[in-house]
Write an enzyme that holds these catalytic residues in place. Structure first.
Site, PDB file in Angstrom:
ATOM      1  N   SER A  36      -2.369   5.125  -6.185  1.00 23.96           N
ATOM      2  CA  SER A  36      -2.943   5.972  -4.936  1.00 23.96           C
ATOM      3  C   SER A  36      -2.852   7.391  -4.495  1.00 23.96           C
ATOM      4  O   SER A  36      -3.756   7.920  -4.009  1.00 23.96           O
ATOM      5  CB  SER A  36      -2.952   5.182  -4.075  1.00 23.96           C
ATOM      6  OG  SER A  36      -4.303   3.962  -4.629  1.00 23.96           O
ATOM      7  N   GLN A  40       0.890  -1.634   0.485  1.00 20.78           N
ATOM      8  CA  GLN A  40      -0.069  -0.047   0.208  1.00 20.78           C
ATOM      9  C   GLN A  40       0.799   1.296  -0.103  1.00 20.78           C
ATOM     10  O   GLN A  40       0.644   2.644  -0.782  1.00 20.78           O
ATOM     11  CB  GLN A  40      -0.826   0.376   1.197  1.00 20.78           C
ATOM     12  CG  GLN A  40      -2.324  -0.810   1.062  1.00 20.78           C
ATOM     13  CD  GLN A  40      -3.083  -1.126   2.151  1.00 20.78           C
ATOM     14  OE1 GLN A  40      -2.732  -0.178   2.906  1.00 20.78           O
ATOM     15  NE2 GLN A  40      -4.395  -1.800   1.878  1.00 20.78           N
TER      16      GLN A  40
END
Length: 376
Positions: free
Chosen positions: A133, A127
């Site tokens: 993102s 992540q």
């Protein structure tokens, strides 16, 4: 000692840089040397002196690339410009593997091990390495801010002695990272916000941000979620139902933000000319997918197109319009990736062939294209 080279971006409109003074300092602390091309950070509000203060050397491209083991970039550099690097050097950047397939072949011929950061798998341990993102988050924010600047009215409801100003109605289409940030930003500005997505799991996320969820309810059994949490192509039945729902809802909206992308494919068409015609004159549509073909019929990169009195806009590179912040996040993504694989004994990062991240992002090795997604 492993040498890391940071190149100045050459793509049109690209203002970001692949390393910040913060990450330069961290790389040097790991035992690397860092060389930055002169002027690489200027458009992202980082001077050469700031890199030098953190221990980096600054110079022209040939000196920066000479004997480099790792080359960092935001976008993939021209293969012809890559000269003098160490054999088997890594190129770590956003490489647009589907859109620039021929360039990937050139990287292979040049002997570069190309690592495409946008192919980072959406797993928990990756992540902090996910450039899509980090950049989409700020892009979603910027889309609302730009739409607000073009919209000829206020966003929040205002009660004045002269009368009441009604709140703007904002509709977010596609609730990934960019869409969620767009919802939050529009809400902070005081708009009445609604949102939709093909993935039913996003309904709770929309409502948790205080927005109204607009979903197709009469087509059962379609979740719309592909591998890694990305949206997937929908059935014709779903598309028809969604178009009907959107048509009835969009006519009442003042601001529409579209964010839908399908990896490796053109952006899905979400808004037709007929739907644009149903909107009120003075409404604004921001198409975040305009560079991938657009979600909106008639949208053009870096232009404000007026159709039926509605302003349609979108940037070819939205993150580049917030270069200081997007560069800081992009740089951390690259550092988080390389430091996670750093071998202290070897004094450099080592990618195990059997690692899930390695398999996902490695495009080329030993003069060949090896990524399964490109070979399929």
């Amino acid at each position: 000692m492993v040498k890391i080279a940071v190149l100045k971006e050459t793509a049109a409109g690209e203002t970001r840089v692949a390393a910040s003074p913060e990450t330069v300092k961290k790389f040097i602390a790991l035992g690397a040397s860092v060389s930055v091309e002169s002027g690489a950070g200027l458009l992202a509000s980082v001077s050469d002196a700031e890199y030098e203060a953190m221990g980096a050397s600054v110079g022209a491209s040939p000196a920066v690339l000479k004997d480099a083991d790792i080359i960092l970039g935001v976008q993939g550099p021209d293969p012809k410009a890559l000269k003098g690097f160490a054999p088997g050097a890594w190129l770590v950047a956003g490489l647009d593997p589907f859109g620039q397939r021929a360039r990937v072949d050139e990287y292979a011929k040049a002997g570069v091990e190309a690592l495409a950061m946008e192919f980072m798998p959406r797993i928990t341990r990756a992540q902090s390495m996910d450039i899509l993102s980090s950049q989409s988050n700020l892009a979603g924010y910027k889309a609302v801010i730009e739409a607000a600047s073009v919209y000829g009215r206020a966003f929040p409801m205002m009660m004045t002695a002269a009368g009441t100003v009604s709140a703007a109605k904002a509709f977010i289409m596609g609730v990934g990272v960019a869409g969620l940030q767009a919802i939050a930003t529009a809400r902070r500005l005081g708009a009445q916000v609604s949102a939709t997505d093909v993935r039913s799991a996003t309904k709770e996320q929309i409502e948790s941000l205080g927005a109204k969820a607009i979903f197709v309810e009469n087509v059962a059994g379609i979740e719309g979620e592909g591998a890694g949490g990305y949206a997937t192509e929908m059935s014709d039945e779903y598309k028809a139902a969604q178009a009907e729902l959107v048509s009835s809802h969009i006519a009442k909206q003042d601001i529409v933000i579209t964010t839908a992308l399908i990896p490796g494919r053109p952006a899905p068409r979400l808004i037709s000319d007929a739907q644009i015609a149903s909107m009120k004159p003075g409404s604004v549509i921001f198409d975040l997918a305009v560079a991938q073909g657009g979600n909106v019929e008639g949208s053009k990169p870096d232009e404000v197109v007026v159709k039926h009195g509605v302003k349609i806009m979108g940037y070819a590179n939205t993150p580049a319009h917030l270069a200081a912040d997007t560069s800081a996040l992009f740089s951390r993504n690259l550092f988080n990736f390389l430091s996670a694989f750093w071998d202290k004994e070897a004094g450099k990062p080592v990618l195990p062939d059997d690692d899930e991240i390695t398999a996902a992002i490695r495009l080329t090795k030993d003069g060949k294209v090896v990524n399964e997604r490109l070979l399929a």
